[in-house]
Design a protein around this motif. Structure first.
Motif, mmCIF file in Angstrom:
data_model
loop_
_atom_site.group_PDB
_atom_site.id
_atom_site.type_symbol
_atom_site.label_atom_id
_atom_site.label_comp_id
_atom_site.label_asym_id
_atom_site.label_seq_id
_atom_site.Cartn_x
_atom_site.Cartn_y
_atom_site.Cartn_z
ATOM 1 N N PRO A 324 0.822 -1.220 0.000
ATOM 2 C CA PRO A 324 0.000 0.000 0.000
ATOM 3 C C PRO A 324 0.854 1.267 0.000
ATOM 4 C CG PRO A 324 -0.241 -1.208 2.097
ATOM 5 C CD PRO A 324 0.741 -1.963 1.268
ATOM 6 N N ALA A 325 0.354 2.301 -0.669
ATOM 7 C CA ALA A 325 1.004 3.617 -0.643
ATOM 8 C C ALA A 325 0.933 4.154 0.782
ATOM 9 C CB ALA A 325 0.296 4.560 -1.602
ATOM 10 N N VAL A 326 1.852 5.052 1.129
ATOM 11 C CA VAL A 326 1.816 5.579 2.501
ATOM 12 C C VAL A 326 1.546 7.084 2.572
ATOM 13 C CG1 VAL A 326 3.324 3.780 3.404
ATOM 14 C CG2 VAL A 326 4.321 5.936 2.659
ATOM 15 N N LEU A 327 1.639 7.772 1.449
ATOM 16 C CA LEU A 327 1.500 9.234 1.510
ATOM 17 C C LEU A 327 0.061 9.717 1.370
ATOM 18 C CD1 LEU A 327 4.592 10.248 -0.651
ATOM 19 C CD2 LEU A 327 4.424 10.241 1.839
ATOM 20 N N GLY A 328 -0.853 8.825 1.028
ATOM 21 C CA GLY A 328 -2.270 9.183 0.920
ATOM 22 C C GLY A 328 -2.496 10.326 -0.066
ATOM 23 N N ASP A 329 -3.369 11.266 0.313
ATOM 24 C CA ASP A 329 -3.727 12.380 -0.573
ATOM 25 C C ASP A 329 -2.554 13.321 -0.831
ATOM 26 O OD1 ASP A 329 -6.234 11.407 -0.679
ATOM 27 O OD2 ASP A 329 -7.126 12.880 0.702
ATOM 28 N N ASP A 330 -1.498 13.210 -0.019
ATOM 29 C CA ASP A 330 -0.369 14.118 -0.184
ATOM 30 C C ASP A 330 0.672 13.612 -1.187
ATOM 31 O OD1 ASP A 330 -1.435 15.889 1.531
ATOM 32 O OD2 ASP A 330 0.015 15.602 3.155
ATOM 33 N N ALA A 331 0.461 12.410 -1.747
ATOM 34 C CA ALA A 331 1.471 11.857 -2.671
ATOM 35 C C ALA A 331 1.782 12.819 -3.826
ATOM 36 C CB ALA A 331 1.036 10.490 -3.197
ATOM 37 N N PRO A 332 0.744 13.443 -4.476
ATOM 38 C CA PRO A 332 1.091 14.363 -5.573
ATOM 39 C C PRO A 332 1.888 15.574 -5.092
ATOM 40 C CG PRO A 332 -1.233 13.727 -5.690
ATOM 41 C CD PRO A 332 -0.711 13.245 -4.366
ATOM 42 N N LEU A 333 1.593 16.074 -3.883
ATOM 43 C CA LEU A 333 2.341 17.240 -3.380
ATOM 44 C C LEU A 333 3.801 16.881 -3.104
ATOM 45 C CD1 LEU A 333 -0.195 18.979 -0.948
ATOM 46 C CD2 LEU A 333 0.707 19.906 -3.092
ATOM 47 N N TRP A 334 4.030 15.723 -2.463
ATOM 48 C CA TRP A 334 5.419 15.315 -2.200
ATOM 49 C C TRP A 334 6.140 15.010 -3.507
ATOM 50 C CZ3 TRP A 334 7.800 16.754 1.836
ATOM 51 C CH2 TRP A 334 7.141 16.884 3.064
ATOM 52 N N GLY A 335 5.397 14.459 -4.473
ATOM 53 C CA GLY A 335 5.985 14.220 -5.790
ATOM 54 C C GLY A 335 6.354 15.530 -6.471
ATOM 55 N N ALA A 336 5.511 16.545 -6.277
ATOM 56 C CA ALA A 336 5.799 17.861 -6.862
ATOM 57 C C ALA A 336 7.083 18.438 -6.277
ATOM 58 C CB ALA A 336 4.621 18.812 -6.641
ATOM 59 N N VAL A 337 7.303 18.199 -4.984
ATOM 60 C CA VAL A 337 8.566 18.614 -4.357
ATOM 61 C C VAL A 337 9.730 17.897 -5.048
ATOM 62 C CG1 VAL A 337 9.955 18.544 -2.241
ATOM 63 C CG2 VAL A 337 7.510 19.123 -2.119
ATOM 64 N N ALA A 338 9.587 16.582 -5.223
ATOM 65 C CA ALA A 338 10.666 15.793 -5.850
ATOM 66 C C ALA A 338 10.891 16.226 -7.294
ATOM 67 C CB ALA A 338 10.328 14.299 -5.789
ATOM 68 N N LEU A 339 9.832 16.639 -7.966
ATOM 69 C CA LEU A 339 9.904 17.069 -9.370
ATOM 70 C C LEU A 339 10.860 18.252 -9.556
ATOM 71 C CD1 LEU A 339 8.391 16.194 -11.980
ATOM 72 C CD2 LEU A 339 6.691 17.959 -11.479
ATOM 73 N N THR A 340 10.998 19.059 -8.514
ATOM 74 C CA THR A 340 11.858 20.244 -8.648
ATOM 75 C C THR A 340 13.339 19.880 -8.584
ATOM 76 O OG1 THR A 340 11.920 20.698 -6.260
ATOM 77 C CG2 THR A 340 10.136 21.719 -7.523
ATOM 78 N N SER A 341 13.653 18.628 -8.218
ATOM 79 C CA SER A 341 15.069 18.273 -8.074
ATOM 80 C C SER A 341 15.504 17.193 -9.062
ATOM 81 C CB SER A 341 15.359 17.816 -6.638
ATOM 82 O OG SER A 341 14.614 16.647 -6.364
ATOM 83 N N ILE A 342 14.718 16.991 -10.153
ATOM 84 C CA ILE A 342 15.188 16.014 -11.148
ATOM 85 C C ILE A 342 15.469 16.719 -12.476
ATOM 86 C CG2 ILE A 342 14.118 13.950 -10.192
ATOM 87 C CD1 ILE A 342 11.869 14.292 -12.243
#
Ligand SMILES: [Zn+2]
Length: 342
Positions: A324-342
């Motif tokens: 199971p995923a662990v970030l719930g509804d916040d997964a896209p927001l945390w992914g957006a953070v990661a997007l800025t560093s790739i």
């Protein structure tokens, strides 16, 4: 202090959050529902007000954006939204870069959520994973060799429209028996409703020649009766007999409470996902499948069927885990953070 701003344009909600680079806790966070008659310009206006309220005069180093619809990630242009009108060919990256004067990355929500789980969630430490969200639709995003894999035209990961039952019901994409047609929340509700309605219709009139599907459903219903099993009574009770109120979540609840008809619908959903996952495992051999979205909270039964079917479909030499995923509804927001560093 280096600030990253993360934005999530969902179908029905808008969220913005700010974090210090390296931190795992939001500094500030705001979420708002999209108005009933939203279009691209109202969504953009609401998002701008969220952004200014978060920034409080500070300037972020970069902005990452998750968008709930197809995006050309190389240019940061939204192709369209399936939920909100007016998003056709909106150059979201350029709009935000012009206004805020910092680098902006934009990608669709499934790809971004995959990146979020990879960097901060259930996929941490796994270089090859496939993220699947099962809620109002079924979508997926790849991380391969530690990086998002979007496909030649940005369409990789569409597990929702893998056909698992070519003779199954028609999906909104026009094909039959897609994973999404059997496993999304709204379609699970529709499948349960159709079984219950057909049972009602046949009881009211025996003159109508029943279709093959109806025959099948009546046999199913009779089988339930003979075996003394619960066939939809709990489900009916949950909506006070108003079948329009059925939802995927209520199907899950009725199944958990012992309603065999609801269990059948839920098991079919888990079966469809399991077939999809087993085939994807054979084809791409990722280490992990990370599953998020409301339907995946349906309980142990759902997970057991899913795991069993995926293992049956995959070759014995193909190893993988489904978690199971662990970030719930916040997964896209945390992914957006990661997007800025790739
Ligand atoms: Zn489809």
């Amino acid at each position: 202090m280096t600030l990253i701003l993360a934005l999530d344009f969902g179908g029905t909600k808008l969220a913005a959050a700010m974090v210090n680079v390296g931190s795992r806790e939001w500094l500030r966070y705001e979420r708002r529902l999209s108005p009933a008659k939203a279009d691209a310009s109202t969504d953009l206006e609401i998002m701008r007000s969220l952004i200014y309220s978060l920034l409080q005069g500070t300037k972020p180093a970069a902005i990452g954006v998750s968008f709930g619809g197809p995006v050309d990630a190389s240019t940061g242009t939204v192709r369209l939204s399936h939920h909100v009108p007016g998003w056709e060919n909106i150059p979201l990256k350029h709009l935000l870069e012009d206004e805020f004067g910092v680098p902006v990355g934009v990608d669709n929500d499934a790809n971004v959520a995959a990146l979020g789980e990879h960097r901060f969630g259930a996929g941490e430490g796994y270089d090859s994973l496939f993220y699947i969200t099962v809620s109002t639709g079924v979508g997926g995003g790849w991380i391969l060799n530690g990086k998002p894999w979007r496909g030649a035209g940005g369409m990789a990961g569409e597990i929702g429209h893998i056909v698992v039952d070519p003779a199954g019901p028609v999906c909104l994409c026009g094909k039959r028996g897609c994973v999404e047609r059997l496993a999304s929340g709204p379609y699970m509700a529709q499948n349960a409703r159709e079984i219950l309605e057909n049972v009602d219709a046949s009881a009211a009139s025996r003159r109508v020649p029943p279709s093959r599907l109806l025959c099948e459903r009546l046999r199913q219903r009779e089988a339930f009766r003979r075996e003394g099993r619960q066939g939809g009574e709990i489900l009916r009770g949950l909506v006070g007999d108003d079948l329009k109120l059925l939802t995927g979540q209520l199907v899950s609840e009725a199944a958990a409470a012992g309603d065999d008809l609801a269990k059948e619908v839920l098991h079919k959903a888990a079966w469809a996902l399991g077939v999809g996952i087993g085939n994807v495992a054979n084809l791409m051999n990722p280490q992990r499948f990370v599953l998020g979205g409301g339907v995946t909270k349906a309980g142990d039964d759902f997970w057991q069927v899913l795991q069993r079917v995926a293992l049956e479909i995959a070759l014995p030499e193909v190893d993988f885990e489904i978690v199971p995923a662990v970030l719930g509804d916040d997964a896209p927001l945390w992914g957006a953070v990661a997007l800025t560093s790739i």
